[in-house]
Design a protein around this motif. Structure first.
Motif, PDB file in Angstrom:
ATOM      1  N   PHE A  40       0.830  -1.210   0.000  1.00 52.28           N
ATOM      2  CA  PHE A  40       0.000   0.000   0.000  1.00 52.28           C
ATOM      3  C   PHE A  40       0.863   1.259   0.000  1.00 52.28           C
ATOM      4  O   PHE A  40       0.617   2.200  -0.766  1.00 52.28           O
ATOM      5  CB  PHE A  40      -0.908  -0.014   1.234  1.00 52.28           C
ATOM      6  CG  PHE A  40      -1.741   1.229   1.378  1.00 52.28           C
ATOM      7  CD1 PHE A  40      -2.893   1.397   0.638  1.00 52.28           C
ATOM      8  CD2 PHE A  40      -1.360   2.242   2.253  1.00 52.28           C
ATOM      9  CE1 PHE A  40      -3.665   2.550   0.765  1.00 52.28           C
ATOM     10  CE2 PHE A  40      -2.113   3.388   2.388  1.00 52.28           C
ATOM     11  CZ  PHE A  40      -3.271   3.533   1.643  1.00 52.28           C
ATOM     12  N   MET A  41       1.905   1.301   0.838  1.00 54.62           N
ATOM     13  CA  MET A  41       2.729   2.497   0.940  1.00 54.62           C
ATOM     14  C   MET A  41       3.529   2.743  -0.342  1.00 54.62           C
ATOM     15  O   MET A  41       3.795   3.890  -0.704  1.00 54.62           O
ATOM     16  CB  MET A  41       3.682   2.382   2.129  1.00 54.62           C
ATOM     17  CG  MET A  41       2.986   2.398   3.485  1.00 54.62           C
ATOM     18  SD  MET A  41       1.978   3.866   3.744  1.00 54.62           S
ATOM     19  CE  MET A  41       3.196   5.153   3.580  1.00 54.62           C
ATOM     20  N   ASN A  42       3.909   1.690  -1.039  1.00 54.65           N
ATOM     21  CA  ASN A  42       4.681   1.857  -2.265  1.00 54.65           C
ATOM     22  C   ASN A  42       3.898   2.569  -3.355  1.00 54.65           C
ATOM     23  O   ASN A  42       4.487   3.109  -4.296  1.00 54.65           O
ATOM     24  CB  ASN A  42       5.146   0.497  -2.795  1.00 54.65           C
ATOM     25  CG  ASN A  42       6.471   0.087  -2.190  1.00 54.65           C
ATOM     26  OD1 ASN A  42       7.184   0.906  -1.626  1.00 54.65           O
ATOM     27  ND2 ASN A  42       6.800  -1.186  -2.296  1.00 54.65           N
ATOM     28  N   ALA A  43       2.572   2.594  -3.225  1.00 51.92           N
ATOM     29  CA  ALA A  43       1.758   3.269  -4.235  1.00 51.92           C
ATOM     30  C   ALA A  43       1.901   4.780  -4.160  1.00 51.92           C
ATOM     31  O   ALA A  43       1.494   5.485  -5.094  1.00 51.92           O
ATOM     32  CB  ALA A  43       0.286   2.876  -4.063  1.00 51.92           C
ATOM     33  N   PHE A  44       2.485   5.297  -3.069  1.00 50.58           N
ATOM     34  CA  PHE A  44       2.561   6.747  -2.890  1.00 50.58           C
ATOM     35  C   PHE A  44       3.992   7.247  -2.714  1.00 50.58           C
ATOM     36  O   PHE A  44       4.204   8.383  -2.326  1.00 50.58           O
ATOM     37  CB  PHE A  44       1.726   7.164  -1.671  1.00 50.58           C
ATOM     38  CG  PHE A  44       0.295   6.736  -1.751  1.00 50.58           C
ATOM     39  CD1 PHE A  44      -0.603   7.410  -2.548  1.00 50.58           C
ATOM     40  CD2 PHE A  44      -0.151   5.638  -1.037  1.00 50.58           C
ATOM     41  CE1 PHE A  44      -1.930   7.020  -2.633  1.00 50.58           C
ATOM     42  CE2 PHE A  44      -1.474   5.232  -1.111  1.00 50.58           C
ATOM     43  CZ  PHE A  44      -2.370   5.920  -1.912  1.00 50.58           C
ATOM     44  N   THR A  45       4.973   6.402  -2.983  1.00 40.37           N
ATOM     45  CA  THR A  45       6.359   6.826  -2.797  1.00 40.37           C
ATOM     46  C   THR A  45       6.844   7.611  -4.017  1.00 40.37           C
ATOM     47  O   THR A  45       6.262   7.546  -5.101  1.00 40.37           O
ATOM     48  CB  THR A  45       7.281   5.609  -2.601  1.00 40.37           C
ATOM     49  OG1 THR A  45       7.146   4.731  -3.734  1.00 40.37           O
ATOM     50  CG2 THR A  45       6.910   4.860  -1.333  1.00 40.37           C
TER      51      THR A  45
END
Length: 569
Positions: free
Chosen positions: A427-432
């Motif tokens: 999930f976090m990798n979608a906004f890096t």
């Protein structure tokens, strides 16, 4: 080779403007030694940055790719903030609105912060001089480097001693104070080495310096207050927990304890794993799955033990809570249930809708990630502005809870704790973006802290009603509008190699000024007095906007602090 044109690039020019503005605002003799120390620190930091960057590829540490060293900006941000707060409190002291003890403690915090930065700068000089294999440049080639370092340290120490000697006649107090300040400097050097070695390519020198100094001063205050509680003989106005005027409130104590517990829990987890020999990797898939579940149980068990057992004991020891700290939190929330529970419901609804919407967009759209991330800046405005106006104390607590949740999720992601580790990571990798690394994702921390720190630091005396909104205005409105307008309509670039445009910067500055114009009447209606001069407001907005345009550092971390510092003047 260093050329005259390379000595002052865009970022350094803006930082010099920031430093000059603070020094120009010093009109009270109570702050004269701190101002001199700050100017000396700024000159030394500029020299170190120019010298370090002249070495290029000889960096003994692996810093964040694509970022400049940021040493000058990182070294003056927190000391500049402390000087600004001293100027603000000196105004209040002249009309008896704050106590002398509050000003003296902030003075101690300033010298501890500045000493931490100075010691790290000296450490960088030493490392780069002795680890370089290439021929020495003009900056490091002669013995005048050593003389310059020694002279700067001696002059800085003299100013520090004069500052405290003018306020106290006790030799014992002076010795204790100087020891405490030097302790901060040594701790900062040790801690920045740990940060740069443990998290390679995650931060520039300036970003690491900002984090290091903030941690050392923040938890140094916590340690001093604990020691003062243990030994009543150490209680003095130099070692009491009055964090930027907060005077050791229950909320600040809860946040301090929770953060310390969350930072200690991975150490306990790692220690238990080593003792249990769970680092052994099995080739059998069933045994590996069993190993992951045991590892997960150990993690959540150690986390619960620290947060529910150790941390509340410390909170009750230093603050004398009438009930268990977590019960105090529940009582605080339900003391105004309609307002605070309604606010919680509003936050949950906004977060749910925005996360669901933007996550789907990030997977199925070709929109630049940097623009997607700016939508979260707008979400921060929607969430925090109403709360800051009508429920500031509850917002302080909510920021601490949100920071705690972020820390837990990041620990789970980094350690791949079953069953949430892989889910959170995906999930976090979608906004890096390029400023995040494979090891750490820090952008959401910097956005949260960028909005929270000005509010936390304004919890004591504050005669500038816009100062608590510094993070929300600069990040939620200014930075967002600058990125969107610059991306869609920007033509004139500030530099040949950068992406920031004049049109974007102008849009960011204009939008913040417009937001201030709309916000001030609303604050006046809630009882705040307008004491911010429009000329100083324009200068603060312009400097922070130019910093956003020129800096290659993590702007979410620096811009709110610079904007807040200038608003306090």
């Amino acid at each position: 080779m260093i050329t005259p044109s390379s000595l002052l690039n865009g970022e350094r020019t803006v930082v010099l403007l920031f430093v000059s503005t603070i020094l120009y605002s010093v009109t009270n003799v109570l702050v004269v030694y701190e101002a001199l120390g700050f100017s000396l620190l700024a000159v030394f930091a500029l020299f170190v940055e120019i010298s370090v960057e002249s070495y290029g590829s000889t960096n003994p540490f692996k810093t964040r790719p694509g970022a400049s060293s940021g040493i000058f900006l990182g070294a003056v941000t927190l000391p500049g903030l402390a000087v600004s707060r001293l100027i603000q409190l000196s105004r209040a002291l002249s009309v008896n609105e704050v106590r002398t003890e509050d000003v003296e403690f902030l003075r101690l915090q300033y010298w501890a912060t500045s000493t931490s930065c100075l010691c790290v700068l000296v450490f960088l000089c030493f490392i780069f001089r002795h680890d370089s294999n290439k021929p020495k440049s003009a900056s490091f080639n002669s013995g005048w480097l050593t003389k310059f370092c020694i002279s700067s340290i001696a002059l800085f120490a003299a100013l520090c001693c004069l500052s405290f000697a003018a306020k106290s006649s006790s030799g014992r107090y002076m010795a204790l104070t100087l020891f405490w300040i030097v302790f901060h400097g040594l701790a900062a050097v040790k801690f920045i080495q740990h940060v740069l070695n443990t998290f390679p390519a995650c931060a520039s020198f300036g970003e690491a310096l900002l984090v290091t100094t903030g941690f050392v001063v923040y938890f140094g205050d916590m340690f001093a207050f604990t020691i003062a509680k243990i030994s009543k003989h150490l209680v003095s106005y130099g070692l009491r927990s009055i964090t930027y005027g907060a005077k050791g409130s229950e909320i600040s104590t809860i946040i301090q304890g929770m953060l310390l517990g969350l930072l200690l829990s991975p150490m306990l987890f790692k220690f238990i794993l080593k003792k249990s020999e769970f680092y052994m990797i099995s080739t059998n898939s069933e045994a590996r799955g069993h190993h992951e579940r045991k590892r997960s149980i150990i993690f959540y068990g150690s986390l619960a033990f620290i947060l529910l057992g150790i941390v509340p004991l410390w909170m009750q020891f230093v603050q004398d809570f009438p009930v268990h700290p977590f019960l105090w939190v529940l009582n605080f929330v339900f003391s105004e249930p309609h307002k605070r529970l309604s606010l919680c419901a509003y936050w949950v609804a906004v977060i749910f809708v925005s996360v669901l919407r933007f996550y789907n967009i990030s997977k199925n759209s070709k929109i630049e990630r940097i623009l997607l991330r700016k939508y979260y800046h707008l979400v921060a405005v929607l969430m925090f502005v109403p709360a800051l106006i009508f429920q500031p104390a509850f917002l302080n607590l909510a920021f601490g809870a949100a920071l705690g949740v972020f820390l837990v999720l990041e620990i789970i992601r980094v350690w791949r704790i079953w069953p949430l580790g892989s889910i959170v990571h995906q999930f976090m990798n979608a906004f890096t973006d390029h400023r995040d690394s494979d090891l750490l994702i820090v952008s959401h921390f910097s956005l949260l802290l960028g909005c929270a720190l000005p509010i936390w630091m304004s919890s004591g005396f504050n005669d500038r009603p816009l100062a608590p909104f510094a993070g929300i205005l600069s990040l939620g409105i200014g930075d967002t509008m600058a990125s969107m307008v610059g991306y869609k309509y920007g033509v004139l670039r500030w530099s040949k190699t950068g992406k920031k445009t004049v049109e974007g910067t102008a849009a960011g500055i204009t939008s913040v000024l417009a937001a201030c114009s709309a916000l001030l009447p609303l604050l006046a209606a809630t009882g705040h007095m307008f004491t911010q001069h429009w000329l100083s407001l324009l200068l603060a907005v312009t400097v922070s906007g130019l910093l956003e345009a020129y800096t290659a550092q993590l702007d979410n971390a620096f811009i709110p602090l610079v904007f807040y510092s200038l608003l306090c003047l």
